[in-house]
Write a protein that holds these residues in place. Structure first.
Motif, short mmCIF file in Angstrom:
data_model
loop_
_atom_site.label_atom_id
_atom_site.label_comp_id
_atom_site.label_asym_id
_atom_site.label_seq_id
_atom_site.Cartn_x
_atom_site.Cartn_y
_atom_site.Cartn_z
N MET A 1 0.85 -1.17 0.00
CA MET A 1 0.00 0.00 0.00
C MET A 1 0.90 1.23 0.00
SD MET A 1 -3.09 1.03 2.56
CE MET A 1 -2.23 1.43 4.04
N VAL A 2 0.71 2.11 -0.95
CA VAL A 2 1.50 3.32 -1.06
C VAL A 2 0.74 4.46 -0.39
CG1 VAL A 2 2.57 4.95 -2.66
CG2 VAL A 2 2.53 2.51 -3.21
N ILE A 3 1.38 5.08 0.60
CA ILE A 3 0.70 6.15 1.34
C ILE A 3 1.24 7.54 1.01
CG2 ILE A 3 0.03 4.68 3.26
CD1 ILE A 3 2.43 6.03 4.79
N GLU A 4 2.29 7.61 0.17
CA GLU A 4 2.85 8.90 -0.16
C GLU A 4 3.14 8.99 -1.64
OE1 GLU A 4 5.35 11.14 2.74
OE2 GLU A 4 6.90 10.74 1.23
N ALA A 5 2.83 10.14 -2.22
CA ALA A 5 3.11 10.40 -3.64
C ALA A 5 3.68 11.81 -3.75
CB ALA A 5 1.84 10.27 -4.46
N ALA A 6 4.61 11.97 -4.68
CA ALA A 6 5.25 13.27 -4.88
C ALA A 6 4.41 14.15 -5.79
CB ALA A 6 6.63 13.07 -5.51
N TYR A 7 4.39 15.44 -5.48
CA TYR A 7 3.75 16.39 -6.39
C TYR A 7 4.66 16.55 -7.61
CZ TYR A 7 0.39 17.63 -2.78
OH TYR A 7 -0.62 17.59 -1.86
N ALA A 8 4.10 16.47 -8.78
CA ALA A 8 4.86 16.53 -10.03
C ALA A 8 5.58 17.87 -10.20
CB ALA A 8 3.95 16.26 -11.22
N ASP A 9 5.06 18.92 -9.58
CA ASP A 9 5.69 20.23 -9.72
C ASP A 9 6.89 20.42 -8.79
OD1 ASP A 9 4.53 20.59 -7.22
OD2 ASP A 9 3.14 22.15 -7.88
N GLY A 10 7.22 19.36 -8.02
CA GLY A 10 8.39 19.41 -7.16
C GLY A 10 8.20 20.11 -5.83
N THR A 11 6.96 20.39 -5.45
CA THR A 11 6.70 21.13 -4.22
C THR A 11 6.62 20.26 -2.97
OG1 THR A 11 4.31 21.07 -4.60
CG2 THR A 11 5.51 23.01 -5.42
N GLY A 12 6.91 18.98 -3.09
CA GLY A 12 6.86 18.11 -1.92
C GLY A 12 6.09 16.85 -2.20
N ALA A 13 5.48 16.31 -1.13
CA ALA A 13 4.75 15.06 -1.25
C ALA A 13 3.45 15.13 -0.47
CB ALA A 13 5.60 13.91 -0.74
N ALA A 14 2.49 14.32 -0.90
CA ALA A 14 1.22 14.18 -0.20
C ALA A 14 1.28 12.85 0.54
CB ALA A 14 0.06 14.17 -1.18
N CYS A 32 -5.81 16.06 -10.83
CA CYS A 32 -5.77 15.85 -12.28
C CYS A 32 -4.66 14.85 -12.56
CB CYS A 32 -5.46 17.15 -13.02
SG CYS A 32 -6.79 18.35 -12.94
N VAL A 33 -4.85 13.99 -13.56
CA VAL A 33 -3.84 13.00 -13.91
C VAL A 33 -2.51 13.71 -14.16
CG1 VAL A 33 -3.13 11.30 -15.63
CG2 VAL A 33 -5.49 11.36 -14.85
N GLY A 34 -1.47 13.20 -13.52
CA GLY A 34 -0.14 13.78 -13.66
C GLY A 34 0.25 14.73 -12.54
N ASP A 35 -0.71 15.10 -11.68
CA ASP A 35 -0.40 15.97 -10.54
C ASP A 35 0.50 15.28 -9.52
OD1 ASP A 35 -1.99 17.96 -11.58
OD2 ASP A 35 -3.61 17.72 -10.12
N LEU A 36 0.31 13.97 -9.37
CA LEU A 36 1.04 13.20 -8.36
C LEU A 36 1.78 12.04 -9.02
CD1 LEU A 36 -1.92 13.05 -5.85
CD2 LEU A 36 0.20 14.32 -5.49
N LEU A 37 2.95 11.69 -8.45
CA LEU A 37 3.77 10.63 -9.01
C LEU A 37 4.07 9.56 -7.96
CD1 LEU A 37 6.34 12.91 -10.88
CD2 LEU A 37 4.27 11.84 -11.82
N MET A 38 4.08 8.32 -8.41
CA MET A 38 4.40 7.20 -7.51
C MET A 38 5.89 7.23 -7.16
SD MET A 38 1.59 5.60 -6.92
CE MET A 38 1.91 3.93 -6.40
N PRO A 39 6.24 6.88 -5.92
CA PRO A 39 7.64 6.92 -5.51
C PRO A 39 8.50 5.82 -6.14
CG PRO A 39 6.29 6.03 -3.75
CD PRO A 39 5.35 6.50 -4.83
N CYS A 40 7.90 4.72 -6.55
CA CYS A 40 8.66 3.58 -7.07
C CYS A 40 9.08 3.76 -8.53
CB CYS A 40 7.85 2.30 -6.92
SG CYS A 40 6.20 2.40 -7.61
N CYS A 41 8.31 4.52 -9.30
CA CYS A 41 8.60 4.56 -10.74
C CYS A 41 8.25 5.89 -11.41
CB CYS A 41 7.84 3.43 -11.43
SG CYS A 41 6.05 3.60 -11.27
#
Length: 84
Positions: A1-14, A32-41
């Protein structure tokens, strides 16, 4: 279960476990699709809520091959399909 994702704009993580329910619902609403990125890939991440009401991030589309949880999930799906 992934509980953290990075903001694509580089402002941190949710972090799903550090957000209030209102914050989580707002993230889901405004996402919106692409706002957040998975930490693994770095694939697009989607904020979701499991059936047990726990918030998490999931891969958009197919699971990545680098995440152990994703590999287990895909293996279980294949087993279920083979039984049906």
């Amino acid at each position: 279960m992934v509980i953290e994702a990075a903001y694509a704009d580089g402002t941190g993580a949710a972090n799903a476990l550090h957000m209030s329910q209102a914050q989580w619902e707002e993230l889901q609403r405004a996402y919106c699709v692409g706002d957040l990125l998975m930490p693994c890939c770095n694939a697009p991440a989607i904020p979701k809520v499991r059936a047990n009401r726990y918030p998490l991030f999931a891969h958009l589309g197919r699971a990545c091959r680098t995440s152990e949880g994703s590999q287990c999930h895909v293996a279980r799906q294949r087993r279920v399909r083979s039984v049906l």
